[in-house]
Design an enzyme around this catalytic site. Sequence first.
Site: not given
Ligand SMILES: [Zn+2]
Length: 129
Positions: A45, A47, A56, A58, A87, A90
């Site tokens: 990830n 940020e 993310c 993924e 999430c 993703c």
């Molecule tokens: Zn995600």
Amino acid sequence: MSRISDSELLEMARKAALRAYAPYSGFLVGAAILSRDGQVFTGCNVENASFSLTTCAERVSLFKAVSEGVQEFAVLALWASEPTWPCGACLQCLAEFAPDLRIIRLGEQGEMEERNLSGLLPSAFYLER
Ligand SMILES: [Zn+2]
């Protein structure tokens, strides 16, 4: 080409999590996506101070693969200190390429768990192509 095991894939995801840039949440996530032809693309990830721009692990792994010309996937391994499933954003991105993707996850504690993408996102959005 040797077949990559689930535990090897999860270990690659764990190592990817160590590269996460997560100064705001402190939640380090690593992903490793295995293509149907045996290649692995990892992601962590990333940020951002503008939180909605955070990406993310993924999607980082998926977009790395697609940007290298790989579009067929067999397994996504996900590692985080607290086990997590992808999430919704993703899952939608993964569904574009692998609607029946096998997803495995592991955290610092506990056993590996497994789900299928279509079970986590049963009504993914698709357009006719
Ligand atoms: Zn995600």
